[in-house]
Design a protein around this motif. Structure first.
Motif, PDB file in Angstrom:
ATOM      1  N   SER A   1       0.843  -1.190   0.000  1.00 56.05           N
ATOM      2  CA  SER A   1       0.000   0.000   0.000  1.00 56.05           C
ATOM      3  C   SER A   1       0.878   1.239   0.000  1.00 56.05           C
ATOM      4  CB  SER A   1      -0.926   0.022   1.217  1.00 56.05           C
ATOM      5  OG  SER A   1      -1.879  -1.015   1.137  1.00 56.05           O
ATOM      6  N   TYR A   2       0.389   2.277  -0.651  1.00 57.59           N
ATOM      7  CA  TYR A   2       1.143   3.525  -0.795  1.00 57.59           C
ATOM      8  C   TYR A   2       0.157   4.679  -0.638  1.00 57.59           C
ATOM      9  CZ  TYR A   2       4.637   6.736  -2.817  1.00 57.59           C
ATOM     10  OH  TYR A   2       5.547   7.748  -3.031  1.00 57.59           O
TER      11      TYR A   2
ATOM     12  N   ILE B   1       7.691   5.806   6.266  1.00 56.52           N
ATOM     13  CA  ILE B   1       7.030   7.105   6.328  1.00 56.52           C
ATOM     14  C   ILE B   1       7.997   8.154   5.797  1.00 56.52           C
ATOM     15  CG2 ILE B   1       5.889   8.804   7.812  1.00 56.52           C
ATOM     16  CD1 ILE B   1       5.523   6.489   9.853  1.00 56.52           C
ATOM     17  N   ALA B   2       7.500   9.087   4.995  1.00 54.53           N
ATOM     18  CA  ALA B   2       8.381  10.083   4.397  1.00 54.53           C
ATOM     19  C   ALA B   2       7.657  11.404   4.222  1.00 54.53           C
ATOM     20  CB  ALA B   2       8.900   9.595   3.043  1.00 54.53           C
TER      21      ALA B   2
ATOM     22  N   TRP C   1      12.035   1.402  -1.779  1.00 61.13           N
ATOM     23  CA  TRP C   1      10.877   0.658  -2.265  1.00 61.13           C
ATOM     24  C   TRP C   1      10.314   1.391  -3.482  1.00 61.13           C
ATOM     25  CZ3 TRP C   1       7.364  -0.338   2.633  1.00 61.13           C
ATOM     26  CH2 TRP C   1       8.109  -1.019   3.602  1.00 61.13           C
ATOM     27  N   TYR C   2       9.936   0.650  -4.506  1.00 62.67           N
ATOM     28  CA  TYR C   2       9.345   1.326  -5.670  1.00 62.67           C
ATOM     29  C   TYR C   2       8.493   0.362  -6.491  1.00 62.67           C
ATOM     30  CZ  TYR C   2      13.300  -0.876  -8.148  1.00 62.67           C
ATOM     31  OH  TYR C   2      14.210  -1.775  -8.664  1.00 62.67           O
TER      32      TYR C   2
ATOM     33  N   VAL D   1       3.073   7.415   3.228  1.00 61.09           N
ATOM     34  CA  VAL D   1       3.138   6.242   4.098  1.00 61.09           C
ATOM     35  C   VAL D   1       2.994   5.011   3.213  1.00 61.09           C
ATOM     36  CG1 VAL D   1       2.136   5.042   6.071  1.00 61.09           C
ATOM     37  CG2 VAL D   1       2.034   7.545   5.960  1.00 61.09           C
ATOM     38  N   SER D   2       3.873   4.038   3.386  1.00 59.85           N
ATOM     39  CA  SER D   2       3.784   2.808   2.604  1.00 59.85           C
ATOM     40  C   SER D   2       4.071   1.620   3.511  1.00 59.85           C
ATOM     41  CB  SER D   2       4.789   2.832   1.448  1.00 59.85           C
ATOM     42  OG  SER D   2       4.660   1.675   0.634  1.00 59.85           O
ATOM     43  N   HIS D   3       3.445   0.503   3.199  1.00 57.81           N
ATOM     44  CA  HIS D   3       3.803  -0.722   3.911  1.00 57.81           C
ATOM     45  C   HIS D   3       3.799  -1.908   2.954  1.00 57.81           C
ATOM     46  CE1 HIS D   3      -0.706  -1.009   4.688  1.00 57.81           C
ATOM     47  NE2 HIS D   3      -0.448  -2.207   4.186  1.00 57.81           N
ATOM     48  N   VAL D   4       4.614  -2.882   3.314  1.00 53.06           N
ATOM     49  CA  VAL D   4       4.684  -4.158   2.606  1.00 53.06           C
ATOM     50  C   VAL D   4       4.459  -5.266   3.623  1.00 53.06           C
ATOM     51  CG1 VAL D   4       6.188  -5.754   1.367  1.00 53.06           C
ATOM     52  CG2 VAL D   4       6.207  -3.340   0.772  1.00 53.06           C
TER      53      VAL D   4
END
Length: 375
Positions: free
Chosen positions: A101-102, A139-140, A161-162, A122-125
């Motif tokens: 999720s991004y 988090i950025a 991550w991309y 905010v992103s998570h894997v």
């Protein structure tokens, strides 16, 4: 596998986390002071409710989604996010769920850049098997190069991550994410059309209030790649996947508690997405989309859906979360009972929710994902 310096990454993440926590705490107490006594405050409604002192673009039914241009960011709106779910299997038949999720969340409607940028990312894997979970969040702050997007070629990123492709759309694309304990590299391609749900992408989420979002989905995807699960365990996997992009301003109304969302691949050529938005002192608002890989899209209204939780389960944090559900849509002969593959998938992130792979039996033998918020 390319990773950044562990200590540099930790330093940046701690700084970004402090910024986000300060933002969320400020928003939380502002809402707490102004909310009526009977309105329940929770983490989801706190973050995704429109801010009264900010002016973002509204979501209107007469602005149809357009492809491929709407794969770009929409900074004039308050919220934007991508969800990617994959049900994959290794060569020994062991099943895994993969979630990426991004999120882009604007703290205000200014156009400032650099460290003054209002954009938070905010992103998570998450990778899960039947008895284990690997998860991490990043988090950025926007505007300093740590996270962002380019549109041609398509690329969204946060740290190392991309997701990228060679064109203006996400597919065929590659997802790469590496942490200190696990990593993944997945390639994904379409095997069916994009779907613009709702009214040309305008998806209403409340029957009385103007709460809505714009939405694009890719319900027919094939994925293959490698999961790196620590201890030099490299797992080659293949399977099916699903992606959505959603954006808007104030994706929840005051008094909304959260939602229950299911994505189920009914068979090789049909995918069902069904949502149930819960409110205080009001019946849930439901909607669904049934898509076929030959381009047919069927919008299903709230009064055509019967959707009820069967069994709550206690999470390790004490929350009671309904992990089994009954979904009945008589018009399309859909009659399903769902169950989770691994119950230990409450994600204690900045935006917390339960999310993970599910299976369903009944009219169809289906696989997919469930997302439960606001519990």
């Amino acid at each position: 596998m390319i990773t950044k310096s562990k200590y540099a990454r930790v330093g940046i993440s701690v700084l970004a986390l402090c910024i986000v926590v300060a933002l969320l705490v400020a928003v939380y107490f502002d809402k707490l002071q102004s909310a009526p006594a009977e309105v329940e405050i929770n983490e989801i409604s706190d973050i995704l409710t429109a801010q009264a002192n900010q002016v973002f673009d509204p979501v209107l039914p007469d602005s149809p989604v357009r492809l491929p241009s709407d794969f770009a960011f929409h900074n004039e709106f308050q919220h934007e996010w991508w969800h990617f779910f994959a049900n994959v299997t290794d060569e020994n038949g062991e099943e895994y769920g993969v979630q990426w999720s991004y999120f882009r969340i604007a703290s205000n409607d200014s156009n400032m850049s650099g460290w003054l940028s209002p954009q938070i990312f905010v992103s998570h894997v998450v990778i899960s098997s039947k008895d284990k979970v690997w998860r991490e969040q990043r988090i950025a702050r926007g505007g300093i190069g740590q996270a962002g997007m380019t549109n041609q070629p398509f690329r969204v990123w946060i740290d190392n991550w991309y997701w990228r492709s060679l064109g203006r759309t996400p597919f065929p694309g590659q997802l790469v994410a590496a942490t200190d304990t696990f990593a993944l590299e997945l390639k994904t391609a379409t095997r069916g059309p994009y779907v613009i749900p709702g009214e040309r992408g305008y998806q209403q989420k409340h029957d009385l209030l103007p709460v809505a979002s714009y939405n694009i989905t890719a319900p027919f995807l094939r994925v293959k790649g490698t999961l790196h699960l620590g201890d030099d365990k490299h797992v080659s996997v293949t399977g099916d996947a699903w992606m959505s992009k959603e954006w808007g301003s104030g994706l929840m109304a005051e008094g909304q508690k959260g939602w229950d969302w299911f994505v189920l691949r009914l068979d090789d050529d049909k995918t069902l997405s069904v949502s149930r938005y819960r409110h205080n002192q009001q019946l849930p608002y439901m909607f669904a989309t049934l898509s076929t890989n030959d381009g047919k899209v069927y919008e299903i209204k709230s009064d055509e859906i019967v959707m009820e939780p069967i069994q709550p389960e206690a999470m390790q944090n004490g929350k009671q979360v309904p992990t089994r559900w009954f979904i009945h849509i008589p018009k399309y002969n859909i009659n399903l009972s769902t169950r989770v593959t691994n119950a230990d998938l409450w994600l204690p992130f900045v935006i917390p929710y339960w999310e993970g792979p599910i299976k369903a039996t009944g009219s169809h033998s289906a696989k997919g994902f469930m997302q439960l918020t606001g519990y």
